[in-house]
Design a protein around this motif. Sequence first.
Motif, PDB file in Angstrom:
ATOM      1  N   ARG B 149       0.842  -1.193   0.000  1.00  0.00           N
ATOM      2  CA  ARG B 149       0.000   0.000   0.000  1.00  0.00           C
ATOM      3  C   ARG B 149       0.880   1.247   0.000  1.00  0.00           C
ATOM      4  O   ARG B 149       1.971   1.268   0.542  1.00  0.00           O
ATOM      5  N   MET B 150       0.320   2.282  -0.570  1.00  0.00           N
ATOM      6  CA  MET B 150       1.078   3.514  -0.760  1.00  0.00           C
ATOM      7  C   MET B 150       1.422   4.174   0.572  1.00  0.00           C
ATOM      8  O   MET B 150       2.544   4.668   0.733  1.00  0.00           O
ATOM      9  N   ASP B 151       0.485   4.197   1.490  1.00  0.00           N
ATOM     10  CA  ASP B 151       0.757   4.878   2.763  1.00  0.00           C
ATOM     11  C   ASP B 151       1.907   4.210   3.504  1.00  0.00           C
ATOM     12  O   ASP B 151       2.759   4.877   4.087  1.00  0.00           O
ATOM     13  N   HIS B 172       6.927  17.468  -2.877  1.00  0.00           N
ATOM     14  CA  HIS B 172       5.994  16.376  -3.121  1.00  0.00           C
ATOM     15  C   HIS B 172       6.331  15.676  -4.434  1.00  0.00           C
ATOM     16  O   HIS B 172       6.246  14.455  -4.541  1.00  0.00           O
ATOM     17  N   ALA B 176       7.188  11.773  -4.954  1.00  0.00           N
ATOM     18  CA  ALA B 176       6.458  10.945  -5.917  1.00  0.00           C
ATOM     19  C   ALA B 176       7.431  10.149  -6.771  1.00  0.00           C
ATOM     20  O   ALA B 176       7.220   8.957  -7.030  1.00  0.00           O
ATOM     21  N   THR B 181       5.090   7.189  -8.077  1.00  0.00           N
ATOM     22  CA  THR B 181       3.659   7.491  -8.135  1.00  0.00           C
ATOM     23  C   THR B 181       3.468   8.937  -8.574  1.00  0.00           C
ATOM     24  O   THR B 181       4.396   9.581  -9.036  1.00  0.00           O
ATOM     25  N   ARG B 183       2.315  12.989  -8.015  1.00  0.00           N
ATOM     26  CA  ARG B 183       2.434  13.999  -6.965  1.00  0.00           C
ATOM     27  C   ARG B 183       1.157  14.091  -6.135  1.00  0.00           C
ATOM     28  O   ARG B 183       1.212  14.191  -4.901  1.00  0.00           O
ATOM     29  N   GLU B 184       0.020  14.059  -6.803  1.00  0.00           N
ATOM     30  CA  GLU B 184      -1.250  14.200  -6.087  1.00  0.00           C
ATOM     31  C   GLU B 184      -1.409  13.137  -5.000  1.00  0.00           C
ATOM     32  O   GLU B 184      -1.958  13.410  -3.927  1.00  0.00           O
ATOM     33  N   VAL B 185      -0.946  11.954  -5.305  1.00  0.00           N
ATOM     34  CA  VAL B 185      -1.067  10.858  -4.343  1.00  0.00           C
ATOM     35  C   VAL B 185      -0.252  11.166  -3.097  1.00  0.00           C
ATOM     36  O   VAL B 185      -0.720  10.988  -1.966  1.00  0.00           O
ATOM     37  N   ILE B 186       0.969  11.670  -3.322  1.00  0.00           N
ATOM     38  CA  ILE B 186       1.825  12.042  -2.201  1.00  0.00           C
ATOM     39  C   ILE B 186       1.184  13.173  -1.404  1.00  0.00           C
ATOM     40  O   ILE B 186       1.128  13.126  -0.167  1.00  0.00           O
ATOM     41  N   ARG B 188      -1.900  13.924  -1.025  1.00  0.00           N
ATOM     42  CA  ARG B 188      -3.029  13.433  -0.224  1.00  0.00           C
ATOM     43  C   ARG B 188      -2.557  12.613   0.972  1.00  0.00           C
ATOM     44  O   ARG B 188      -3.045  12.778   2.097  1.00  0.00           O
ATOM     45  N   GLN B 189      -1.580  11.737   0.745  1.00  0.00           N
ATOM     46  CA  GLN B 189      -1.077  10.919   1.856  1.00  0.00           C
ATOM     47  C   GLN B 189      -0.447  11.796   2.928  1.00  0.00           C
ATOM     48  O   GLN B 189      -0.648  11.571   4.124  1.00  0.00           O
TER      49      GLN B 189
END
Lengths: 222, 222
Positions: B149-151, B172, B176, B181, B183-186, B188-189
Amino acid sequence: MDYSNWIDRFMGLSQLKPELREQLVSRSKVVTLAPDTVIFGPDKTPENLLLLLEGTVRVQQLSEGGREIVLYRVNAGESCVMTTACLLAYDDYSAEGIAETEVTAAAIPRTVFEELISTSETFRRFVFTAYSRRITDLFQVIEDIAFQRMDIRLAQRLLELSREGDVIKSTHQKMAAELGTAREVISRQLQEFQRREWVAQSRGTITLLDKTALGQLAETAA
Amino acid sequence: MDYSNWIDRFMGLSQLKPELREQLVSRSKVVTLAPDTVIFGPDKTPENLLLLLEGTVRVQQLSEGGREIVLYRVNAGESCVMTTACLLAYDDYSAEGIAETEVTAAAIPRTVFEELISTSETFRRFVFTAYSRRITDLFQVIEDIAFQRMDIRLAQRLLELSREGDVIKSTHQKMAAELGTAREVISRQLQEFQRREWVAQSRGTITLLDKTALGQLAETAA
DNA sequence: TCGGTTCGGTGACATTGTCACCAAACGGGT
DNA sequence: ACCCGTTTGGTGACAATGTCACCGAACCGA
């Protein structure tokens, strides 16, 4: 089948000096392994370096959760670098190598391997080239997993696995392990391919109907 | 800093015979590289094998779409196997190695490298061990990308990057690229981590407030 | 033929990736 | 100090992929 001149099957070894060729042939032996033989794995250290003459070896990573992913395949004419690694470095690996077909291979004992490495520039280059090729293969695998769409990866893999003939004997579960994804994802993608009449399915087999279309999708990679 | 006895920094080389040690020291030289120096890459073949004395080298894969992913880092006391690969096999790689900090390294010319490989069992083992360790590292990277999982991956990486101090200077976008992954994912996490008061953020820096909690999340891996 | 196992299908939902924006922070030049 | 372009990060909508729980059909050996 006569394997007495098996060295000629390896490009990188053709330059080997005659006396070393003879050494290598006489002090190694040609072995045959049944399909599904575990060549190396978490609990199995091989005692020989294997140079494949026939068949293929599948190297896959096992994860805690019981998931699998195929890392690469070793084909005839290639050396299995993981057996080298196992011979030289005493780490434990979570990866395993399995004979995917019946495998014929030249088995080189550690002592011969070490001797040739120290003696022959050619042999050294052969081994190192195999290593670095594997590493760059793995770089590509990582790039695909990280950035490539699943439909493209599946199309690519289907084409790779159908080198001879258009019929692939594999379950959705096994295809999922090929690409490191879940069975459901494969089922859905294959349904979509089936809807487009690129493949036909029956229990345990996938038949490629339109390799051209699959190839075009696979090329979308670029 | 005195690097005349740099060989002692490499565990695998401590067994090297005195005359070979002298050879190695006298025929190589200690170099210093500025941060962001490209050590090898698609258009750059190194001419020496590098053994790192200080600093770290980041090895990353560049994809067509301009995306990046960090494959691994080479730390002080380790050898950069990709430079070996570049020296021996004339492939072209899509990966590149970059000095992440100022780097001090022993630069071993190809000729010396080849000579030692053929002469010294110890040196050979040192090189092969480095190779196989990298390969197993890559196996782990693949497993993480495919199944983790990403987190959890983010928490792990944050802890790795904060070895000295609790402040990470990184955007960020760069985080990423660390994990392959978006940037948006980073973003948000990290917002989620911030909400839980595990980290604090400001433009270009991430401060770890609760390494224990992050560690617990990272351990969920098992 | 029975009964267990393997194989594939399905819907609901969570996580991650993509896209198109936007606004604030920063940095350099004047 | 101000302006202006760039970098950085935030946001919502949506697509793709992963996870879970379940089901029925096909297969296989007893």
